[in-house]
Design an enzyme around this catalytic site. Structure first.
Site, PDB file in Angstrom:
ATOM      1  N   VAL A  72       0.843  -1.195   0.000  1.00  0.00           N
ATOM      2  CA  VAL A  72       0.000   0.000   0.000  1.00  0.00           C
ATOM      3  C   VAL A  72       0.876   1.241   0.000  1.00  0.00           C
ATOM      4  CG1 VAL A  72      -1.638   1.346   1.381  1.00  0.00           C
ATOM      5  CG2 VAL A  72      -1.916  -1.131   1.189  1.00  0.00           C
ATOM      6  N   CYS A  73       0.500   2.211  -0.832  1.00  0.00           N
ATOM      7  CA  CYS A  73       1.156   3.524  -0.799  1.00  0.00           C
ATOM      8  C   CYS A  73       0.085   4.598  -0.950  1.00  0.00           C
ATOM      9  CB  CYS A  73       2.223   3.641  -1.887  1.00  0.00           C
ATOM     10  SG  CYS A  73       1.557   3.644  -3.576  1.00  0.00           S
ATOM     11  N   ALA A  74       0.493   5.831  -1.154  1.00  0.00           N
ATOM     12  CA  ALA A  74      -0.476   6.930  -1.192  1.00  0.00           C
ATOM     13  C   ALA A  74      -1.339   6.896  -2.448  1.00  0.00           C
ATOM     14  CB  ALA A  74       0.244   8.264  -1.081  1.00  0.00           C
TER      15      ALA A  74
END
Length: 375
Positions: A72-74
């Protein structure tokens, strides 16, 4: 071979089903600490992306070998690259499509129950933000309450049900998320309602939502009775629907109570908050099912993913409803306020119609957890 991707909807189903999920979150530590995907059976590992640019070998012993790793990232890009590197090391990895921005915006519609004359009540759970909104359906008509800015979710849902949105309500002027109420009203020709005591600075026309204004949805089968219940804002208004449901806005939650300070008036409004919770709500039936505008923690979700509980149960279990001494209550409220929501003043001004930020700016304004409750 293409890297697997999971949508916010798929992850929501996993959380609601209490499935195991291992998340490698590659945002920086501050963003991760402030706001993350949470759930009963979730494990997290936070390693910022810049620590992984040269490879993932250093973290492979921290990843499970027998289950999928969700990266998960932005916004998505960094998580795709990290997932590819993990896959190359022989571990099953997937990434969150759209990143945490998509997590913030996903709405999960859940049917709460049937109404007495054939209507239905739906709750829209914004799982990543803790926002709850509603649709009341009866005899081909619908009312939307406390909608988010993702307006197409509600209009598409109404279209799929074959009903026309005729009324749109906001229980108060929101400060933690941007309301889509006016846009839905404009798109559908519905009437838009707002408490006038919250509307001193709004720049648009609205219908005044006041005590005694009973609004009918459908062929007189559902009456929505607004109750003036100040405390979170000076105009906060609750609804009793079908003598069954109590929509409390941001005044009362399942596990907490609303904060009175988002207009900078905590000391002035804390007395209103107590009167609403301890007197006005006390006069209502214990059997009413409380449906709030937010939830704070995943534990508040019922087995079907909905958020709601009987008012009588909350008077027993919710600490905010069980502080007999008035001064102790005021102290508890004013000394346990979490940080203000991100960009809350800009969000209020947007909801007043004073500013009109573009879509990307609106997304940025809303990023982060909801902070409407007293801790």
């Amino acid at each position: 071979m293409a890297i697997k991707k999971l949508t916010a909807k798929q992850i929501t189903k996993k959380l609601m089903n209490k499935e195991n999920l291992f998340i490698l979150d590659v945002r920086n530590e501050t963003d991760f600490t402030d706001w993350k995907i949470e759930g009963e059976n979730i494990q997290h590992l936070n390693v910022p992306y810049f620590n992984l640019i040269d490879g993932v070998e250093a973290i492979m012993d921290k990843l499970p070998k027998d289950e999928q790793v969700l990266v998960v990232c932005a916004k998505e890009g960094s998580s795709v690259m990290v997932a590819e590197m993990i896959n190359a090391e022989g571990v099953d990895a997937a990434y969150l499509q759209g990143g945490m921005k998509s997590w913030s915006e996903h709405l999960e519609p859940i049917k709460v129950g049937d109404l007495k004359d054939g209507g239905e009540m739906y709750q829209f759970v914004r799982i990543g933000k803790g926002c709850l909104s509603y649709m009341v359906v009866s005899n081909g008509e619908a009312a939307v309450i406390d909608s988010t800015r993702m307006t197409n979710v509600y209009t598409d849902f109404a279209r799929d049900l074959g009903v026309k949105v005729t009324h749109v309500f906001d229980t108060h002027l929101h400060a933690d998320h941007i309301s889509g109420g006016r846009i839905i009203a404009e798109e559908t020709g519905a009437q838009y309602w707002l408490p006038p005591k919250d509307a001193d600075e709004v720049t648009y026309e609205y219908n005044a939502l006041e005590d005694g204004n009973n609004v009918t949805i459908g062929h007189t089968t559902i009456n929505i009775h607004p109750l003036y219940t100040p405390g979170h804002t000076i105009g906060s208004t609750s609804f009793v629907i079908d003598d069954t449901y109590l929509l409390t806005g941001d005044i009362l939650f399942i596990d907490s109570i609303g904060r009175p300070d988002l207009a900078g008036l905590a000391e002035d409004w804390v007395g209103d908050l107590r009167e609403t919770l301890y007197k006005r709500y006390k006069e209502l039936s214990d059997d009413l099912i409380v449906l709030p505008a937010h939830f704070m923690i995943m534990d508040e979700l019922n087995d079907d993913g909905s958020v709601g509980a009987k008012l009588g149960s909350l008077f027993v279990q919710n600490h905010g409803l069980n502080i007999e001494d008035e001064e102790e209550f005021k102290k508890m409220v004013t000394e346990n306020l979490p940080p203000q929501p991100n960009a809350y003043q800009e969000i209020r001004e947007t909801n007043m119609g004073k500013i009109s930020p573009d879509e990307e700016k609106q997304r940025e304004m809303e990023i982060g957890p909801n902070r409407c409750a007293v801790r």
